[in-house]
Motif scaffolding. Structure first.
Motif, PDB file in Angstrom:
ATOM      1  N   ASP A 110       3.377   9.324  -4.589  1.00 22.73           N
ATOM      2  CA  ASP A 110       3.118   7.980  -4.076  1.00 22.73           C
ATOM      3  C   ASP A 110       1.664   7.748  -3.693  1.00 22.73           C
ATOM      4  O   ASP A 110       1.360   6.904  -2.864  1.00 22.73           O
ATOM      5  N   ARG A 159      -2.438   4.464   1.864  1.00 18.86           N
ATOM      6  CA  ARG A 159      -2.687   4.825   3.264  1.00 18.86           C
ATOM      7  C   ARG A 159      -4.202   4.737   3.442  1.00 18.86           C
ATOM      8  O   ARG A 159      -4.895   5.719   3.576  1.00 18.86           O
ATOM      9  N   HIS A 199       5.012  14.778  -3.329  1.00 14.05           N
ATOM     10  CA  HIS A 199       6.389  14.883  -2.852  1.00 14.05           C
ATOM     11  C   HIS A 199       7.302  15.372  -3.975  1.00 14.05           C
ATOM     12  O   HIS A 199       7.418  14.707  -5.020  1.00 14.05           O
ATOM     13  N   HIS A 209      -1.999  13.625  -2.033  1.00 12.39           N
ATOM     14  CA  HIS A 209      -1.031  13.032  -2.963  1.00 12.39           C
ATOM     15  C   HIS A 209      -1.737  12.320  -4.109  1.00 12.39           C
ATOM     16  O   HIS A 209      -2.866  11.852  -3.954  1.00 12.39           O
ATOM     17  N   HIS A 264      -3.343   9.471   0.502  1.00 16.33           N
ATOM     18  CA  HIS A 264      -2.485   8.729  -0.427  1.00 16.33           C
ATOM     19  C   HIS A 264      -3.277   7.640  -1.159  1.00 16.33           C
ATOM     20  O   HIS A 264      -2.687   6.785  -1.804  1.00 16.33           O
TER      21      HIS A 264
HETATM   22 MN    MN Z   1       3.999   9.876   0.823  1.00 13.92          MN
END
Ligand code: MN
Ligand code: AMP
Ligand code: MN
Ligand code: MN
Length: 285
Positions: free
Chosen positions: A12, A251, A37, A7, A247
């Protein structure tokens, strides 16, 4: 090594498309895909940088979809990003997220949390608004002490200010990808909390639509999980794929390449893609 689930700031993640390509280079990743996403915004920039650095780049996406009230994520690969039907569908998903955010802001007011759409947009780095950005705005305005708190108390699934997205159905997501000429995979199947019976029923339906595979090499999957899903994939003639679901700072514990996916996964995908292209050609004749 390859990483097919990454991502960026277009959804995000916290690194730009260019930056994640740079991180892939550092990790000696030879084939990568950006899978934001519900958006393809970062693909052009990512592809350009990947070409500069000699990394093979796959146009990807991660669609959110719903099945019996559970979120099912569908990964699309080898997308044609000039396809008007596909682009129109993605625009609709963006609008849907905007509407949902407005409704969630209304609900947050009941908790004394007063945020405007502009507060949220300040957090948004791409075209796509997600709950991560609402949490970011809440944090910045001092309503919570950590972003996690936003999910635990307000906007997590089922909490007071949560509103579910009007998602695609999983079969619609797979069909969109297949009609675009891409390959479709069910993301992190273990995270779909549907139980075996419903999951198998879902796979039956998606395979009717042309589902190509399952994402099996995933950071939170144990070797037992991997063996379990590999067996299912094999029995069903599905390809096993994988990635990190990187991420960035959103994350922190996950870094690019952690899933140790080998190049032969990519070779298998290419073979499938070639068969699909030949089928389309012979259908046109
Ligand atoms: Mn996500
Ligand atoms: P959305 O697509 O708007 O529903 O937002 C989903 C995103 O919110 C996920 O991709 C995560 O990044 C984030 N998220 C969802 N649940 C949590 C949670 N419990 N704690 C932290 N982040 C979460
Ligand atoms: Mn996902
Ligand atoms: Mn993901």
């Amino acid at each position: 090594m390859i990483d097919l689930h990454i991502h960026t700031t277009c959804s995000d993640g916290t690194y730009t498309p260019e930056e994640v390509v740079g991180l892939c280079k550092e990790q000696n990743i030879e084939v990568m895909s950006i899978t934001d996403h519900d958006t393809i915004e970062g693909l052009k920039e990512g592809k350009k940088k990947a070409e500069e650095l000699g990394i093979t780049f796959i146009n990807g996406i991660e669609f959110s979809s719903d099945y019996y009230g559970k979120e099912v994520h569908i990964l699309g690969y080898f997308l044609n990003i000039e396809d008007d039907v596909f682009l129109k569908e993605i625009k609709m998903l963006e609008k849907e997220r905007e509407k949902r955010t407005e409704l969630m802001l209304e609900k947050l007011k009941k908790y004394g949390i007063n945020l405007t759409m502009d507060d949220i947009l300040e957090e948004v780095t791409g075209n796509l608004i997600s709950r991560t950005h609402i949490a970011g705005a809440m944090y910045k305005k001092g309503y919570i002490r950590s972003r996690k708190e936003a999910f635990i108390n307000y906007i997590g699934s089922g909490k007071g200010a949560y509103i579910p997205k009007e998602n695609l159905s999983p079969s619609r997501a797979v069909r969109l990808i297949k009609e675009n000429g891409g390959l479709a995979f069910v993301a992190h199947p273990k995270l779909i909390s549907l139980g075996e019976k419903r999951t198998f029923e879902l796979l039956d339906i998606l395979q009717e639509e042309g589902l190509d595979g399952l994402e099996i090499y995933y950071p939170s999957f144990s070797s037992i999980d991997i063996a379990y899903y590999s067996r299912i994939a094999k029995e069903r003639g599905l390809i096993a794929s994988g990635g990190s679901d990187f991420h960035g700072g959103n994350r922190r514990e996950i870094s690019i390449g952690v899933s140790n996916v080998k190049n032969d996964v990519y070779d298998t995908m290419l073979k499938r893609l070639k068969i699909q292209k030949n089928q389309l050609k012979s259908e046109e004749k």
